[in-house]
Design a protein around this motif. Structure first.
Motif, mmCIF file in Angstrom:
data_model
loop_
_atom_site.group_PDB
_atom_site.id
_atom_site.type_symbol
_atom_site.label_atom_id
_atom_site.label_comp_id
_atom_site.label_asym_id
_atom_site.label_seq_id
_atom_site.Cartn_x
_atom_site.Cartn_y
_atom_site.Cartn_z
ATOM 1 N N LEU A 259 60.441 52.505 53.972
ATOM 2 C CA LEU A 259 60.665 52.271 55.391
ATOM 3 C C LEU A 259 59.425 51.574 55.935
ATOM 4 C CD1 LEU A 259 62.458 52.747 57.872
ATOM 5 C CD2 LEU A 259 61.445 55.026 58.087
ATOM 6 N N CYS A 260 59.512 50.264 56.115
ATOM 7 C CA CYS A 260 58.360 49.448 56.498
ATOM 8 C C CYS A 260 58.199 49.414 58.012
ATOM 9 C CB CYS A 260 58.514 48.045 55.941
ATOM 10 S SG CYS A 260 58.456 47.972 54.135
ATOM 11 N N ALA A 261 56.932 49.545 58.463
ATOM 12 C CA ALA A 261 56.655 49.706 59.889
ATOM 13 C C ALA A 261 57.477 50.884 60.404
ATOM 14 C CB ALA A 261 56.954 48.423 60.664
ATOM 15 N N GLY A 262 57.355 52.004 59.690
ATOM 16 C CA GLY A 262 58.237 53.157 59.886
ATOM 17 C C GLY A 262 58.014 53.952 61.155
ATOM 18 N N TRP A 263 56.898 53.698 61.875
ATOM 19 C CA TRP A 263 56.593 54.379 63.132
ATOM 20 C C TRP A 263 56.613 55.891 62.918
ATOM 21 C CZ3 TRP A 263 59.798 54.045 68.292
ATOM 22 C CH2 TRP A 263 58.967 54.281 69.391
ATOM 23 N N TYR A 264 57.480 56.625 63.623
ATOM 24 C CA TYR A 264 57.498 58.081 63.501
ATOM 25 C C TYR A 264 58.476 58.579 62.435
ATOM 26 C CZ TYR A 264 54.965 58.040 67.974
ATOM 27 O OH TYR A 264 54.044 57.830 68.979
ATOM 28 N N GLY A 265 59.093 57.674 61.713
ATOM 29 C CA GLY A 265 59.942 58.072 60.590
ATOM 30 C C GLY A 265 61.219 58.785 60.985
ATOM 31 N N ASP B 89 60.330 69.389 49.821
ATOM 32 C CA ASP B 89 61.019 68.967 48.597
ATOM 33 C C ASP B 89 60.388 67.719 47.987
ATOM 34 O OD1 ASP B 89 62.839 71.039 48.874
ATOM 35 O OD2 ASP B 89 64.189 69.840 50.111
ATOM 36 N N ASN B 90 59.250 67.300 48.561
ATOM 37 C CA ASN B 90 58.537 66.124 48.063
ATOM 38 C C ASN B 90 59.415 64.867 48.127
ATOM 39 O OD1 ASN B 90 55.983 65.270 47.190
ATOM 40 N ND2 ASN B 90 56.690 65.100 45.075
ATOM 41 N N LYS B 91 60.271 64.799 49.135
ATOM 42 C CA LYS B 91 61.180 63.662 49.265
ATOM 43 C C LYS B 91 60.712 62.667 50.323
ATOM 44 C CE LYS B 91 65.573 64.107 48.838
ATOM 45 N NZ LYS B 91 67.010 64.458 49.010
ATOM 46 N N PHE B 92 59.766 63.068 51.164
ATOM 47 C CA PHE B 92 59.276 62.186 52.213
ATOM 48 C C PHE B 92 57.761 62.051 52.118
ATOM 49 C CE2 PHE B 92 57.454 61.382 56.406
ATOM 50 C CZ PHE B 92 58.138 60.240 56.785
ATOM 51 N N HIS B 93 57.297 60.802 52.146
ATOM 52 C CA HIS B 93 55.864 60.512 52.142
ATOM 53 C C HIS B 93 55.565 59.494 53.231
ATOM 54 C CE1 HIS B 93 55.650 62.497 48.251
ATOM 55 N NE2 HIS B 93 56.618 61.705 47.829
ATOM 56 N N HIS B 94 54.386 59.617 53.821
ATOM 57 C CA HIS B 94 53.972 58.645 54.826
ATOM 58 C C HIS B 94 52.670 57.994 54.372
ATOM 59 C CE1 HIS B 94 53.701 57.001 58.974
ATOM 60 N NE2 HIS B 94 52.415 56.959 58.655
ATOM 61 N N ILE B 95 52.671 56.661 54.354
ATOM 62 C CA ILE B 95 51.479 55.895 53.999
ATOM 63 C C ILE B 95 50.891 55.275 55.260
ATOM 64 C CG2 ILE B 95 50.586 53.886 52.760
ATOM 65 C CD1 ILE B 95 52.823 54.209 50.777
ATOM 66 N N ILE B 96 49.595 55.436 55.441
ATOM 67 C CA ILE B 96 48.896 54.680 56.474
ATOM 68 C C ILE B 96 48.468 53.371 55.820
ATOM 69 C CG2 ILE B 96 46.931 54.599 58.047
ATOM 70 C CD1 ILE B 96 46.932 57.669 57.998
ATOM 71 N N GLY B 97 49.125 52.295 56.189
ATOM 72 C CA GLY B 97 48.803 51.029 55.547
ATOM 73 C C GLY B 97 49.524 49.861 56.180
ATOM 74 N N ASP B 98 49.092 48.677 55.814
ATOM 75 C CA ASP B 98 49.656 47.425 56.305
ATOM 76 C C ASP B 98 50.785 47.007 55.367
ATOM 77 O OD1 ASP B 98 50.235 44.847 57.117
ATOM 78 O OD2 ASP B 98 48.134 44.251 57.328
ATOM 79 N N ILE B 99 51.980 46.796 55.899
ATOM 80 C CA ILE B 99 53.104 46.435 55.032
ATOM 81 C C ILE B 99 52.898 45.079 54.362
ATOM 82 C CG2 ILE B 99 54.745 47.831 56.344
ATOM 83 C CD1 ILE B 99 55.820 45.218 57.569
ATOM 84 N N ASN C 233 50.356 44.354 52.774
ATOM 85 C CA ASN C 233 49.624 44.647 51.542
ATOM 86 C C ASN C 233 50.428 45.508 50.570
ATOM 87 O OD1 ASN C 233 47.382 43.259 52.559
ATOM 88 N ND2 ASN C 233 46.595 45.099 53.567
ATOM 89 N N THR C 234 51.679 45.750 50.886
ATOM 90 C CA THR C 234 52.513 46.589 50.029
ATOM 91 C C THR C 234 53.026 45.788 48.839
ATOM 92 O OG1 THR C 234 53.228 47.919 51.922
ATOM 93 C CG2 THR C 234 54.588 48.021 49.940
ATOM 94 N N ASN C 235 52.809 46.336 47.652
ATOM 95 C CA ASN C 235 53.351 45.731 46.436
ATOM 96 C C ASN C 235 54.618 46.495 46.088
ATOM 97 O OD1 ASN C 235 53.950 45.005 43.746
ATOM 98 N ND2 ASN C 235 51.805 44.476 43.366
ATOM 99 N N PHE C 236 55.747 45.826 46.183
ATOM 100 C CA PHE C 236 57.027 46.494 45.991
ATOM 101 C C PHE C 236 57.352 46.737 44.522
ATOM 102 C CE2 PHE C 236 57.461 44.323 50.121
ATOM 103 C CZ PHE C 236 57.733 45.434 50.914
ATOM 104 N N ASP C 237 56.450 46.349 43.643
ATOM 105 C CA ASP C 237 56.656 46.577 42.212
ATOM 106 C C ASP C 237 55.653 47.551 41.618
ATOM 107 O OD1 ASP C 237 58.957 45.159 41.519
ATOM 108 O OD2 ASP C 237 57.878 43.263 41.562
ATOM 109 N N LYS C 238 54.841 48.190 42.451
ATOM 110 C CA LYS C 238 53.866 49.153 41.948
ATOM 111 C C LYS C 238 53.980 50.469 42.710
ATOM 112 C CE LYS C 238 50.165 46.227 40.105
ATOM 113 N NZ LYS C 238 48.717 45.923 40.188
ATOM 114 N N VAL C 239 53.586 51.548 42.037
ATOM 115 C CA VAL C 239 53.500 52.838 42.722
ATOM 116 C C VAL C 239 52.386 52.735 43.756
ATOM 117 C CG1 VAL C 239 52.942 55.271 42.443
ATOM 118 C CG2 VAL C 239 54.335 54.113 40.727
ATOM 119 N N PRO C 240 52.655 53.060 45.023
ATOM 120 C CA PRO C 240 51.636 52.869 46.057
ATOM 121 C C PRO C 240 50.586 53.971 46.051
ATOM 122 C CG PRO C 240 53.568 53.857 47.014
ATOM 123 C CD PRO C 240 53.917 53.565 45.564
ATOM 124 N N HIS C 241 49.472 53.662 46.653
ATOM 125 C CA HIS C 241 48.450 54.674 46.893
ATOM 126 C C HIS C 241 48.771 55.319 48.230
ATOM 127 C CE1 HIS C 241 44.269 55.981 48.089
ATOM 128 N NE2 HIS C 241 44.405 56.515 46.904
#
Length: 205
Positions: A45-51, A90-100, A102-110
């Motif tokens: 979910l890119c630029a996900g705001w409050y999710g 359930d470890n199903k939702f994660h939130h990343i603080i980052g610039d979309i 810089n997102t690599n859609f082919d790698k596991v993100p930090h």
């Protein structure tokens, strides 16, 4: 219940996230997803705001493996994780603080954890990429070109040019199609709201 949880924590947040226009736009998206997909797999979910859309997807008939919400505003993280607290367990939702950008859609993100301390969370590459804030995205073509071919893409934008932050509005479905071409379009349409029109494109890039 989730709004009550936010109130109890006394977080400062933008109340527009539960405005009529925001809720109707997200309900429209989920409705079209349910009509056209049985599963979305892993969702970014890119630029996900409050999710908020994450919890709506988790609770919809369409299967979702997990959701990674990405937003560069650090204040969004604690709000997004509170709204989706049922799914954090359930470890199903994660939130990343980052610039979309810089997102690599082919790698596991930090991923940054909920205490803003560095933590690596293993999530799969995205099967589906959602961006409901295309009107906010500077250098949209540069970001869109980074999405690999064959991924499901779900996009929303609008024609609400009166808001200063809306730097990438579109005026029609045709203009949106030119901006975000897809090999296989599953749905495209518009939704008239109070004072503006929301546009949506769903398909395979």
């Amino acid at each position: 219940t989730r709004l009550k949880a936010l109130m109890q924590k006394e977080y400062t947040f933008d109340t527009d996230f539960f405005s009529r226009g925001q809720i109707r736009s997200k309900m429209w998206l989920v409705e079209q997803i349910n009509k056209n997909f049985k599963s979305l797999g892993t969702v970014y979910l890119c630029a996900g705001w409050y999710g908020t859309i994450a919890s709506m997807l988790f609770e919809s008939p369409t299967s979702v493996r997990d959701i990674v919400s990405i937003d560069q505003d650090p204040t969004c993280q604690k709000i997004a994780t509170t709204i989706n607290s049922d799914f954090n367990l359930d470890n199903k939702f994660h939130h990343i603080i980052g610039d979309i950008h810089n997102t690599n859609f082919d790698k596991v993100p930090h991923v940054l954890n909920y205490n803003l301390e560095d933590e690596v969370v293993k999530v799969k590459r995205p099967d589906t990429i959602i961006n409901t804030s295309c009107e906010h995205i500077e250098n949209f073509a540069e970001w869109y070109n980074k999405i690999p071919a064959g991924r499901t893409v779900i996009l929303q934008s609008n024609d609400y040019v009166d808001i200063q932050e809306h730097i990438n509005c579109v005026q029609s479905n045709e203009e949106f199609a030119d901006m975000a071409p897809m090999d296989n379009v599953v749905f495209e349409g518009s939704l008239r709201l109070d004072g503006y029109t929301r546009f949506m494109r769903i398909g395979v890039k």
